[in-house]
Write a protein that holds these residues in place. Structure first.
Motif, mmCIF file in Angstrom:
data_model
loop_
_atom_site.group_PDB
_atom_site.id
_atom_site.type_symbol
_atom_site.label_atom_id
_atom_site.label_comp_id
_atom_site.label_asym_id
_atom_site.label_seq_id
_atom_site.Cartn_x
_atom_site.Cartn_y
_atom_site.Cartn_z
ATOM 1 N N ILE A 53 0.852 -1.201 0.000
ATOM 2 C CA ILE A 53 0.000 0.000 0.000
ATOM 3 C C ILE A 53 0.887 1.251 0.000
ATOM 4 O O ILE A 53 0.656 2.179 -0.773
ATOM 5 C CB ILE A 53 -0.979 -0.015 1.194
ATOM 6 C CG1 ILE A 53 -1.983 -1.167 1.011
ATOM 7 C CG2 ILE A 53 -1.710 1.320 1.312
ATOM 8 C CD1 ILE A 53 -2.874 -1.423 2.210
ATOM 9 N N CYS A 56 2.026 2.053 -3.329
ATOM 10 C CA CYS A 56 0.924 2.287 -4.287
ATOM 11 C C CYS A 56 0.779 1.110 -5.259
ATOM 12 O O CYS A 56 0.350 1.281 -6.397
ATOM 13 C CB CYS A 56 1.122 3.575 -5.084
ATOM 14 S SG CYS A 56 1.364 5.035 -4.083
ATOM 15 N N LYS A 59 -4.279 -0.923 -2.905
ATOM 16 C CA LYS A 59 -5.073 0.150 -2.289
ATOM 17 C C LYS A 59 -5.630 -0.272 -0.937
ATOM 18 O O LYS A 59 -5.993 -1.436 -0.748
ATOM 19 C CB LYS A 59 -6.231 0.529 -3.222
ATOM 20 C CG LYS A 59 -5.776 1.371 -4.410
ATOM 21 C CD LYS A 59 -6.831 2.398 -4.792
ATOM 22 C CE LYS A 59 -6.212 3.591 -5.496
ATOM 23 N NZ LYS A 59 -7.020 4.789 -5.438
ATOM 24 N N TYR A 65 -4.054 8.011 3.015
ATOM 25 C CA TYR A 65 -2.622 7.873 2.749
ATOM 26 C C TYR A 65 -2.149 9.084 1.950
ATOM 27 O O TYR A 65 -2.528 9.249 0.795
ATOM 28 C CB TYR A 65 -2.351 6.571 1.981
ATOM 29 C CG TYR A 65 -0.895 6.390 1.558
ATOM 30 C CD1 TYR A 65 0.143 7.087 2.197
ATOM 31 C CD2 TYR A 65 -0.551 5.518 0.543
ATOM 32 C CE1 TYR A 65 1.457 6.918 1.810
ATOM 33 C CE2 TYR A 65 0.776 5.345 0.151
ATOM 34 C CZ TYR A 65 1.778 6.057 0.791
ATOM 35 O OH TYR A 65 3.083 5.901 0.406
ATOM 36 N N THR A 72 -3.354 10.280 -1.788
ATOM 37 C CA THR A 72 -3.365 9.244 -2.835
ATOM 38 C C THR A 72 -4.772 8.730 -3.126
ATOM 39 O O THR A 72 -5.028 8.213 -4.213
ATOM 40 C CB THR A 72 -2.495 8.027 -2.440
ATOM 41 O OG1 THR A 72 -3.043 7.454 -1.251
ATOM 42 C CG2 THR A 72 -1.055 8.423 -2.196
ATOM 43 N N THR A 73 -5.681 8.871 -2.148
ATOM 44 C CA THR A 73 -7.029 8.319 -2.348
ATOM 45 C C THR A 73 -7.821 9.104 -3.393
ATOM 46 O O THR A 73 -8.806 8.606 -3.920
ATOM 47 C CB THR A 73 -7.831 8.279 -1.020
ATOM 48 O OG1 THR A 73 -7.847 9.606 -0.479
ATOM 49 C CG2 THR A 73 -7.199 7.324 -0.036
ATOM 50 N N LYS A 77 -5.781 6.074 -11.569
ATOM 51 C CA LYS A 77 -4.728 5.084 -11.747
ATOM 52 C C LYS A 77 -3.442 5.687 -12.352
ATOM 53 O O LYS A 77 -2.336 5.424 -11.877
ATOM 54 C CB LYS A 77 -5.256 3.974 -12.665
ATOM 55 C CG LYS A 77 -4.836 2.601 -12.236
ATOM 56 C CD LYS A 77 -5.480 1.549 -13.122
ATOM 57 C CE LYS A 77 -4.667 0.279 -13.048
ATOM 58 N NZ LYS A 77 -5.130 -0.732 -13.993
ATOM 59 N N LEU A 80 -1.694 8.108 -9.966
ATOM 60 C CA LEU A 80 -1.054 7.351 -8.890
ATOM 61 C C LEU A 80 0.247 6.705 -9.388
ATOM 62 O O LEU A 80 1.271 6.748 -8.714
ATOM 63 C CB LEU A 80 -2.025 6.272 -8.384
ATOM 64 C CG LEU A 80 -1.651 5.579 -7.081
ATOM 65 C CD1 LEU A 80 -1.573 6.575 -5.937
ATOM 66 C CD2 LEU A 80 -2.674 4.482 -6.749
ATOM 67 N N ARG A 84 3.946 7.490 -7.975
ATOM 68 C CA ARG A 84 4.790 6.379 -7.519
ATOM 69 C C ARG A 84 6.141 6.389 -8.239
ATOM 70 O O ARG A 84 7.190 6.280 -7.617
ATOM 71 C CB ARG A 84 4.058 5.060 -7.783
ATOM 72 C CG ARG A 84 4.858 3.841 -7.383
ATOM 73 C CD ARG A 84 4.097 2.571 -7.672
ATOM 74 N NE ARG A 84 3.882 2.392 -9.091
ATOM 75 C CZ ARG A 84 2.788 1.872 -9.639
ATOM 76 N NH1 ARG A 84 1.781 1.502 -8.885
ATOM 77 N NH2 ARG A 84 2.689 1.751 -10.938
#
Ligand code: ADP
Ligand code: MG
Length: 236
Positions: A53, A56, A59, A65, A72-73, A77, A80, A84
């Protein structure tokens, strides 16, 4: 100091044939830029789930987070994946190198995903291979070098996007004691000199002692979070 990681009330459930399994049961943690953190805990306590998690790669079921001060929530995609790639380098226990690719191509792989051209990929791959002492092996295949050298290649690959955070899940788990020490010296150097934040899972107390802060996971919760023993001893 800036926060690299802020986790609040994080939970993770898995759906299995036997029903819903609660693996992380409410984790809160803040990690500042420049920290060197070791995570320990019994097998099955949720360490790898937590690292995935953080990285990343997976999830959370609920909770917040913030990575590099970004929630990040709220990211889709692609956003994220981009965050990352810019912030995190991941190192695994099993090295995860491509067997048919030479060291340059292995190390340069994240740059392919970042859309960087072949020429620059090679220059940067050689640069990071040099920084881990493997420049001379650049055109070798992974099976032509030792386990310790393979983990150095994996670390070089993690470094190629110049991450501020390295996540390592049992990086010395497949290595002998002496080689493990060499890998830990490399992590210490990256933390000291490059100021890269490091979060590392290990089940070996000797390995955890290279860090400054030790977090203990038990049954999906943080049971203890404090300075490692050697650090307490040297600061009393
Ligand atoms: P650790 O790394 O501390 O050994 P893990 O995070 O790998 O622990 O696993 C924690 C628990 O979650 C274990 O009971 C494991 O069986 C379970 N688990 C992990 N991944 C999955 C999954 N994809 N589906 C179902 N259960 C899982
Ligand atoms: Mg694990």
């Amino acid at each position: 100091m800036a926060e690299v990681i802020r986790i609040e009330a994080l939970t993770k459930n898995y759906h299995t044939d036997a029903g819903e399994v609660s693996v992380l049961k409410g984790v809160d943690i803040t990690i500042q830029s420049g920290e060197f953190v070791a995570i320990m805990g019994p097998s099955g306590s949720g360490k790898s789930t937590f690292m995935n998690i953080l990285g990343c790669l997976d999830k959370a079921t609920s909770g917040n987070y913030f990575l590099n001060e970004t929630d990040t929530t709220t990211l889709n995609k692609d956003a994220l994946a981009s965050l990352r790639n810019h912030v995190i380098g991941f190192v695994f226990q099993g090295f995860n190198l491509l067997a048919r690719k030479n060291l340059i191509d292995n190390v340069a792989l994240p740059l392919v995903y970042a859309g960087i051209g072949a020429k620059e990929r090679k220059v940067r791959a050689l640069e990071v291979l040099k920084s881990v002492g493997l420049e001379a092996y650049a055109t070798y295949l992974p099976n032509q070098i030792s386990g310790g050298q393979q983990q150095r290649v994996a670390i070089a690959r993690a470094l190629i996007n110049r991450p501020k955070l390295i996540l390592a899940d049992e990086p010395t788990g497949n290595l002998d004691t002496k080689t493990s020490q060499e890998i830990m010296d490399l992590f210490c150097e990256l933390n000291d000199k490059e100021k890269i934040t490091i979060v590392l899972v290990t089940h070996e107390p000797d390995i955890a002692e290279y860090s400054k802060r030790l977090i203990n996971f038990v049954d999906g919760r943080i049971q203890h979070d404090g300075l490692t023993a050697h650090f307490q001893a040297s600061h009393v």
